[in-house]
Design a protein around this motif. Structure first.
Motif, PDB file in Angstrom:
ATOM      1  N   TRP A   1       0.748  -1.234   0.038  1.00 32.36           N
ATOM      2  CA  TRP A   1       0.068   0.085   0.115  1.00 32.36           C
ATOM      3  C   TRP A   1       1.172   1.210  -0.097  1.00 32.36           C
ATOM      4  O   TRP A   1       1.950   1.249   0.733  1.00 32.36           O
ATOM      5  CB  TRP A   1      -0.921  -0.029   1.301  1.00 32.36           C
ATOM      6  CG  TRP A   1      -1.969  -1.089   1.311  1.00 32.36           C
ATOM      7  CD1 TRP A   1      -3.282  -0.862   1.113  1.00 32.36           C
ATOM      8  CD2 TRP A   1      -1.713  -2.270   1.686  1.00 32.36           C
ATOM      9  NE1 TRP A   1      -4.117  -2.028   1.395  1.00 32.36           N
ATOM     10  CE2 TRP A   1      -3.113  -3.029   1.665  1.00 32.36           C
ATOM     11  CE3 TRP A   1      -0.421  -3.148   2.077  1.00 32.36           C
ATOM     12  CZ2 TRP A   1      -3.210  -4.367   2.039  1.00 32.36           C
ATOM     13  CZ3 TRP A   1      -0.661  -4.435   2.288  1.00 32.36           C
ATOM     14  CH2 TRP A   1      -2.189  -5.076   2.467  1.00 32.36           C
TER      15      TRP A   1
ATOM     16  N   HIS B   1      -8.029   0.648   2.361  1.00 31.47           N
ATOM     17  CA  HIS B   1      -7.356   0.307   3.718  1.00 31.47           C
ATOM     18  C   HIS B   1      -7.628  -0.980   4.223  1.00 31.47           C
ATOM     19  O   HIS B   1      -7.424  -1.344   5.390  1.00 31.47           O
ATOM     20  CB  HIS B   1      -7.884   1.465   4.673  1.00 31.47           C
ATOM     21  CG  HIS B   1      -7.334   2.733   4.570  1.00 31.47           C
ATOM     22  ND1 HIS B   1      -7.884   3.549   3.598  1.00 31.47           N
ATOM     23  CD2 HIS B   1      -6.379   3.400   5.303  1.00 31.47           C
ATOM     24  CE1 HIS B   1      -7.084   4.714   3.821  1.00 31.47           C
ATOM     25  NE2 HIS B   1      -6.303   4.610   4.980  1.00 31.47           N
TER      26      HIS B   1
ATOM     27  N   SER C   1      -6.406   4.365   9.415  1.00 31.89           N
ATOM     28  CA  SER C   1      -5.827   5.540   8.509  1.00 31.89           C
ATOM     29  C   SER C   1      -4.380   4.971   8.020  1.00 31.89           C
ATOM     30  O   SER C   1      -3.675   4.337   8.797  1.00 31.89           O
ATOM     31  CB  SER C   1      -5.622   6.850   9.211  1.00 31.89           C
ATOM     32  OG  SER C   1      -4.872   7.557   8.130  1.00 31.89           O
ATOM     33  N   LEU C   2      -4.006   5.105   6.686  1.00 37.73           N
ATOM     34  CA  LEU C   2      -2.503   5.031   6.581  1.00 37.73           C
ATOM     35  C   LEU C   2      -1.896   6.186   6.677  1.00 37.73           C
ATOM     36  O   LEU C   2      -1.060   6.768   5.866  1.00 37.73           O
ATOM     37  CB  LEU C   2      -2.710   4.663   4.864  1.00 37.73           C
ATOM     38  CG  LEU C   2      -3.038   3.220   4.398  1.00 37.73           C
ATOM     39  CD1 LEU C   2      -3.385   3.471   3.106  1.00 37.73           C
ATOM     40  CD2 LEU C   2      -1.858   2.481   4.921  1.00 37.73           C
TER      41      LEU C   2
ATOM     42  N   HIS D   1      -2.506   2.577  12.058  1.00 39.96           N
ATOM     43  CA  HIS D   1      -2.624   1.778  11.063  1.00 39.96           C
ATOM     44  C   HIS D   1      -2.980   0.286  11.871  1.00 39.96           C
ATOM     45  O   HIS D   1      -2.203  -0.478  11.893  1.00 39.96           O
ATOM     46  CB  HIS D   1      -1.479   1.581  10.249  1.00 39.96           C
ATOM     47  CG  HIS D   1      -0.241   1.519  10.863  1.00 39.96           C
ATOM     48  ND1 HIS D   1       0.663   2.767  10.626  1.00 39.96           N
ATOM     49  CD2 HIS D   1       0.856   0.898  11.282  1.00 39.96           C
ATOM     50  CE1 HIS D   1       1.701   2.735  11.408  1.00 39.96           C
ATOM     51  NE2 HIS D   1       1.841   1.661  11.760  1.00 39.96           N
TER      52      HIS D   1
ATOM     53  N   VAL E   1     -10.281   7.179   7.564  1.00 39.18           N
ATOM     54  CA  VAL E   1     -11.431   6.445   7.097  1.00 39.18           C
ATOM     55  C   VAL E   1     -12.717   6.838   7.555  1.00 39.18           C
ATOM     56  O   VAL E   1     -13.880   6.535   6.949  1.00 39.18           O
ATOM     57  CB  VAL E   1     -11.162   5.134   7.132  1.00 39.18           C
ATOM     58  CG1 VAL E   1     -12.219   4.120   6.505  1.00 39.18           C
ATOM     59  CG2 VAL E   1      -9.858   4.613   6.129  1.00 39.18           C
TER      60      VAL E   1
END
Length: 798
Positions: free
Chosen positions: A38, A288, A300-301, A318, A670
Motif C-alpha cells: 500500500w 485500507h 488510516s494509512l 494503522h 477512513v
C-alpha cells in the motif's frame, strides 16, 4: 561482495528516526490479493509504503534531490511546489511531479518519472533518489547495502523479516548507503552538491539509500521500482520483474480493476456534485482493507503528527478500531458494496474476545494494541449484523450462524454496562449519551435476533435491560440548572459524560462529580481534578437522535443543540464545523507545534456529517446538503482526502497550517469518509440509513416504558422511582436476603440465571409508597459466605 570491497558507512546508528507527515494527498493499493503493498503520498513524494500487511509500514519516504554539482541543491519535498491530482475519480492513481503506479501481481510500487529542466540543459543537473527504509514499523535496526539481483544493480535493506529493493530503469551513476544525519546521501549532497561518498553498507541503524540517476542515458525519463519481500532475493525478483514489464500496461491493468469495482456501486453521485467525494471516499474505504485478514480495515494509512514520532509510536493509526470498522462497513453497505461489508462482519466474528467484547484497537491478526474497554465497540458489531439482516438478508446466510457472536456480545453489555470504561473518544469512564445509545440499540437488535433464532427468554432479558437503561438516560446524563444553563438561557442539556460514581454517591444529577480532561496538562487552569461534569458538552448527545432513542424536536435535545452550537461550533471558510467537546486538548498547541500528549482540540469534519444526519432526522434536507458541502470543502487541494481535524485559527504557513485546512493529525481518516458516504445515502433515501428501527418504534412511536429499575454492583442506585420493580443484577449465582420493613420480615430469593451471564432477582417495590426503603444483602453459595454489607434503596416521592 568481498570484505575488501565493502565500504562501511560511518556514524552508526544515525540520528533518532522519525516518521513523516500525516497530511496525505494520496493513498492506494492494487485491487487484488496478490500485491501486498500500500502506498501513501505527501508533499509531492512517496511516503510510507506498507508491506506485507496494511498495518506494517516499511518506509518513511522516497523522493528526489536535484543538484548541479556545484552550488545548487533542491529537495523535492521541501523546495518544490507540488500538486496532487487523481487521474480518475475513484481510482487511486495520482499525477504529481511524477506519476505513481502500482504493479498488478507483485509487491512493487512503480513511479514513472519525467525530469524536465526549467532552466538550462538536462546535462546541467544531477538527479538523486533518496529512500529512508523503516522496515517492520521501525526506523532503527535497519541494515542496507548496495548489491544486485541477477546482474541488475539495486539498493537493498532488511529488518525483522522484511526486505526491500530499489532499482531504476536508467543506470545508477553512483550509489551510497549511510546513517541518517551523519553519513547519508542528504548530508553528502547538501554539503558537496554531488555524491562524494559511496558507502556500500550500513548496519543496524536509521539508514538512507541514495542513488544517482543517469539522466543522459534515459533522456530524463525513467521508472523507479521499489519492491518488497520477506527476503532480499524476493524483493529483488519482484523489482526486476516489474522493471521488465510495460509500465503503461501495468497502470491500465491497475485502473481496470478499480473501475470494475466502482461499477458495482450504487450511483449515489448522480448527479455529480461540484466537489464530489463519493468515488474518492469509496476507494479510500476499500484501499485500507487487509489482503490477508479479509475484512480487516485500518483507521488510516498515516501516523498522526508522524514527523514528530519515532519508533515508540508503533501503531499510529494503522490499526483496526472496531467502532471505525463498523462505521466503514456501514458505508460500504450504503454504497451497495454488500460483499465487502459482509467480509467486515466475518472479520469481527473471528476477532471477538472470549469475554464477548472487542479490543479497543488491534493489529490485523487480532492482537490487542491498547487495553481499554469501550462499550460502544461491543455494541456496534451487533448493529452491523442487524443492518445487513435488514438490507441484504441473503448475504449473511442462516441467522443461527451469527447467534453465538450476538449472544456473547450482548452478554458482555449486560454484565458490564451501562457504564463504559472509556467513551468513544477513548478518554473517560462513565455514562456517555453516545455509548448508552449504542448499548440500548444493540440490546434491542440482539433481542430481535434472539427471537428469530429461538431464544425468546434471552430476548426478554435484553429488552427489559434496554428499557431500564433508556428510562435512566436523563437521570444519568441530563444536567439541569447550573451556571452554564443559566448563561445559555436553557433549563438543561445532556453532558458529554457523567462520572461512573454518580449513583454510588447518591447523586440525582450528573452535575455532581468531575470529568478529567486527559489530553491537557495536569492541573491546567488550577483544576487538579478535571472539569465539573456539567461544564463539558459534546455533539455525542445527538446520537440519541441518530440511534432513534429521542426525537429531534425533544425539548431536551433542542436545549442541548443550543449548548453545542454556543460552545462547540466554529465558522470556517468551508462553513460550520464542530469540536469534540469544550476543553479538548487533542490537537496542535497554540503555536502550531504538534500534539505531544496535550494541546488544543481542533474541529472534526466528520462531526459535520453527524450534524447532517441530525438534520436528516428532522426533515431538514437542505441543511444536510449544506453540511455535505462543508465536508467536501475540508480536503486539501485536489487530494479529495478527508482529515481527522482542520485548523481553526489564523494561518501558520511555517507549520503548513491554514484555516479550514487539514492539521497534522490523521489524513485520510477512513471514519470521516465513511460518514460522508452514509450521509450521501441518507440524503438519497430521505432518512437516516443506519438508524436501528427497533429503538424508534419502541421509544418514539410506541413510547414503551418498562416497569423495571436496575441495581448492580457497577451501578448501585440508592433511589428508585415510584411504581418500579427493583431488579438486582448479579454476575454470579447468589441469594438475595431482603426486607421492606427494616428487617422485621426478611425474605430470601435465589437469583435466576438469564442464560446471558447474569442472574436476576426482582424485588416487589412497585407498590411501596414514597419514602419506603428496601434493604438487602447477599449470600454467595459457591463460597459459602455472606456479603457482609447491607444496601438500601429508597422509593422517590411523586
Amino acid at each position: 561482495m568481498s570484505d575488501s570491497l565493502l565500504h562501511y558507512a560511518p556514524g552508526w546508528p544515525g540520528i533518532a528516526p522519525r516518521w513523516t507527515s500525516s497530511a496525505k494527498t494520496g493513498i492506494g493499493t492494487a485491487l487484488n490479493q496478490h500485491s501486498k503493498v500500500w502506498f501513501t503520498l505527501s508533499h509531492g513524494i512517496l511516503n510510507e509504503v506498507y508491506f506485507p500487511r496494511v498495518d506494517q509500514a516499511c518506509t518513511r519516504d522516497l523522493g528526489f534531490i536535484v543538484t548541479d554539482g556545484h552550488d545548487f541543491f533542491s529537495e523535492e519535498k521541501r523546495d518544490c511546489t507540488f500538486k496532487s491530482h487523481p487521474v480518475e475519480l475513484g481510482i487511486p492513481v495520482f499525477e504529481l511531479t511524477n506519476t505513481c503506479d502500482r504493479g498488478r501481481y507483485r509487491n512493487v510500487v512503480l513511479q514513472k518519472v519525467r525530469f524536465e529542466p526549467l532552466q538550462g540543459q538536462l546535462s546541467d543537473y544531477h538527479l538523486y533518489a533518496l529512500l529512508s527504509p523503516h522496515l517492520a514499523n521501525a526506523g532503527y535496526g535497519n541494515t542496507g547495502w548496495m548489491g544486485d539481483y541477477k546482474g541488475t544493480p539495486m539498493l537493498f535493506a532488511e529488518h525483522d523479516g522484511a526486505s526491500l529493493a530499489l532499482a531504476s530503469s536508467a543506470p545508477w551513476k553512483k550509489t551510497s548507503v549511510g546513517f541518517v544525519g551523519t553519513s547519508d546521501g542528504w548530508q553528502d549532497l547538501s554539503q558537496h552538491y554531488q555524491m562524494e561518498w559511496e558507502y556500500t553498507r550500513a548496519e543496524n541503524g536509521n539508514i538512507a539509500l541514495t542513488g544517482e540517476i543517469d539522466l543522459a542515458a534515459c533522456n530524463g525519463e525513467f521508472v523507479i521500482a521499489l519492491g518488497f519481500g520477506s527476503l532480499w532475493t524476493e524483493a529483488g525478483q519482484h523489482t526486476r520483474s516489474s522493471l521488465l514489464e510495460d509500465c503503461d500496461q501495468l497502470r491500465q491493468d491497475y485502473m481496470r480493476q478499480w473501475r470494475n469495482w466502482q461499477a458495482t456501486l450504487l450511483k449515489l453521485d448522480d448527479p455529480v456534485r461540484e466537489h464530489d467525494l463519493y468515488r474518492a471516499s469509496s476507494s479510500v474505504l476499500r484501499a485500507h482493507e487487509s489482503k490477508d485478514f479479509l475484512g480487516g480495515i485500518i483507521a488510516s494509512l498515516s501516523i498522526p503528527w508522524g514527523f514528530s514520532k519515532g519508533d515508540e509510536d508503533l501503531g499510529g493509526y494503522h490499526l483496526v478500531w472496531p467502532r471505525d470498522l463498523v462505521e466503514t462497513a456501514g458505508a460500504l453497505l450504503a454504497a451497495g458494496a454488500v460483499v465487502d461489508a459482509v467480509r467486515v462482519l466475518r472479520y469481527l466474528e473471528v476477532t471477538q474476545e472470549a469475554a464477548g467484547n472487542w479490543a479497543q484497537n488491534l493489529w490485523l491478526d487480532g492482537r490487542p494494541y491498547w487495553s481499554g474497554i469501550q462499550m460502544d465497540e461491543t455494541s456496534f458489531p451487533i448493529l452491523l449484523l442487524d443492518l445487513l439482516r435488514r438490507e441484504a438478508p441473503d448475504s449473511i446466510g442462516k441467522l443461527d450462524r451469527w447467534w453465538p457472536m450476538v449472544r456473547n456480545a450482548a452478554s458482555f453489555i449486560l454484565r458490564n454496562g451501562p457504564v463504559t470504561q472509556q467513551d468513544r473518544w477513548e478518554e473517560d469512564a462513565g455514562y456517555s449519551p453516545f455509548t448508552l445509545a449504542a448499548e440500548i440499540s444493540a440490546l434491542l437488535a440482539a433481542a430481535d435476533i434472539a427471537d428469530l433464532t429461538g431464544h425468546k427468554d434471552q430476548a426478554q432479558t435484553m429488552r427489559d435491560t434496554a428499557d431500564a437503561w433508556n428510562d435512566n438516560i436523563e437521570r444519568w446524563t441530563y444536567a439541569t440548572g447550573g451556571d452554564l444553563a443559566q448563561q445559555l438561557g436553557i433549563d438543561g442539556y445532556y453532558v458529554r459524560i457523567a462520572p461512573p460514581d454518580v449513583d454510588i454517591a447518591g447523586a440525582s444529577s450528573p452535575t455532581q462529580g468531575f470529568v478529567p480532561i486527559k489530553n491537557r496538562p495536569p492541573g491546567q487552569d488550577g483544576k487538579q481534578d478535571g472539569e465539573p461534569a456539567y461544564h463539558i458538552i459534546s455533539p455525542d448527545a445527538l446520537a440519541l437522535v441518530r440511534f432513534g432513542l429521542r426525537a429531534p424536536d425533544d425539548p431536551r435535545i433542542v436545549n442541548t443543540l443550543r449548548a453545542i452550537d454556543a460552545l462547540l461550533a466554529v465558522e470556517l471558510p468551508q462553513g460550520p464545523c464542530w469540536y469534540r467537546y469544550n476543553g479538548d486538548g487533542y490537537g496542535e498547541h497554540k503555536d502550531g507545534s504538534p500534539f505531544d500528549g496535550s494541546g488544543i482540540g481542533r474541529p472534526w469534519p466528520l462531526l459535520a456529517g453527524e450534524r447532517g444526519h441530525f438534520a436528516v432526522a428532522g426533515g431538514h434536507l437542505d441543511e444536510a446538503e449544506a453540511l455535505l458541502t462543508v465536508i467536501e470543502n475540508s480536503t486539501f487541494d485536489e487530494s479529495r482526502l478527508l482529515p481527522e481535524q482542520v485548523w481553526d485559527v489564523a494561518d501558520l504557513p511555517a507549520r503548513e497550517l491554514f484555516r479550514g485546512g487539514p492539521t497534522g493529525s490523521a489524513c485520510p481518516l477512513v471514519w470521516a469518509h465513511s460518514e460522508y458516504v452514509k450521509l450521501r445515502r441518507s440524503l438519497r433515501d430521505g432518512k437516516i440509513f443506519d438508524q436501528p428501527p427497533q429503538t424508534a418504534k419502541r421509544y418514539l412511536v410506541d413510547k414503551h416504558v418498562r416497569q423495571v429499575f436496575g441495581w448492580r454492583f457497577n451501578n448501585k442506585t440508592r433511589v428508585i422511582p415510584r411504581n418500579k420493580t427493583l431488579r438486582i443484577v448479579l454476575l454470579t449465582p447468589g441469594r438475595v436476603h431482603w426486607s421492606v420493613d427494616d428487617w422485621k420480615t426478611p425474605h430470601d430469593i435465589d437469583a435466576r440465571d438469564t442464560g446471558l451471564g447474569t442472574y436476576i432477582v426482582d424485588l416487589p417495590t412497585a407498590s411501596l409508597p414514597p419514602g419506603s426503603k428496601a434493604v438487602f444483602t447477599f449470600y454467595w453459595p459457591a463460597e459459602n459466605r455472606w456479603e457482609g454489607t447491607d444496601y438500601t434503596v429508597t422509593v422517590e416521592g411523586s
